[in-house]
Scaffold this active site. Structure first.
Site, short mmCIF file in Angstrom:
data_model
loop_
_atom_site.label_atom_id
_atom_site.label_comp_id
_atom_site.label_asym_id
_atom_site.label_seq_id
_atom_site.Cartn_x
_atom_site.Cartn_y
_atom_site.Cartn_z
N GLY A 8 0.83 -1.19 0.00
CA GLY A 8 0.00 0.00 0.00
C GLY A 8 0.87 1.24 0.00
N GLU A 45 -2.30 -0.41 2.97
CA GLU A 45 -1.62 -1.68 3.28
C GLU A 45 -2.65 -2.75 3.66
OE1 GLU A 45 1.50 -2.52 2.95
OE2 GLU A 45 2.73 -0.71 3.14
N ASP A 68 4.99 -6.11 3.59
CA ASP A 68 6.05 -5.39 4.29
C ASP A 68 5.49 -4.52 5.42
OD1 ASP A 68 4.90 -3.22 2.97
OD2 ASP A 68 6.62 -2.85 1.68
N ASP A 128 4.55 -2.54 -4.98
CA ASP A 128 4.82 -1.13 -4.69
C ASP A 128 4.60 -0.28 -5.93
OD1 ASP A 128 5.96 1.04 -2.93
OD2 ASP A 128 7.44 1.06 -4.55
#
Length: 158
Positions: A8, A45, A68, A128
């Site tokens: 995100g 995210e 992540d 990403d």
């Protein structure tokens, strides 16, 4: 096992943002992304994980999610989410998304794997790219976020 990679992004946090998701099963690969005109990184995210799980057509025995985001992973790994549910998310940020996550999470046997962001892991880097690119085009309204920021004087507490 199906593998779901997520990321995100938000420019300005809050600001325009988006999520990126890659679903992999055997030789099949599917990418998903969406942008929002005003949101936060944490919301994107978490929404990426939700969208990945919601994209599954049937309940699966095993799903591996790569993220992540400690914001997403820690509440599950450390048992906080179950406590938040018992408290009906009192004083917690993003209750709309956590409730939505909990519903879809229970349909699958989910494992999580933390990936260090921007470390060269191919699918995480692609997610990403998808998340950032989606924050520039076809932006939707993150209605819950915008409603909450207006109701508390537009201070962006979510």
């Amino acid at each position: 096992m199906i593998h779901i990679y997520t990321d995100g992004s938000a420019r300005g946090n809050p600001g325009p943002g988006g999520y990126g998701v890659i679903l992999k099963y055997k030789h099949y690969v599917k990418e998903l992304a969406q942008g929002y005109r005003k949101t936060t990184n944490n919301r994107m995210e978490l929404l990426g994980v939700i969208i990945g799980l919601e994209a599954l057509k049937e309940a699966l025995q095993e799903v591996m999610i790569y993220s992540d985001s400690k914001y997403v992973l820690d509440p599950i790994a450390k048992g906080w989410l179950k406590k938040w549910i018992k408290m009906d998310f009192k004083d917690k940020k993003n209750p709309d998304l956590w409730k939505r996550f909990w519903i879809v999470y229970q349909k699958h046997h989910v494992y999580f794997h933390w990936v260090k962001g921007h470390s060269g892991q191919r699918e995480n880097e692609r997610c990403d790219q998808l998340a950032v690119a989606s924050s520039y085009q076809n932006l939707l309204v993150d209605e819950y976020y915008e409603k909450m920021t207006v109701s508390v004087g537009n201070v962006g507490v979510i």
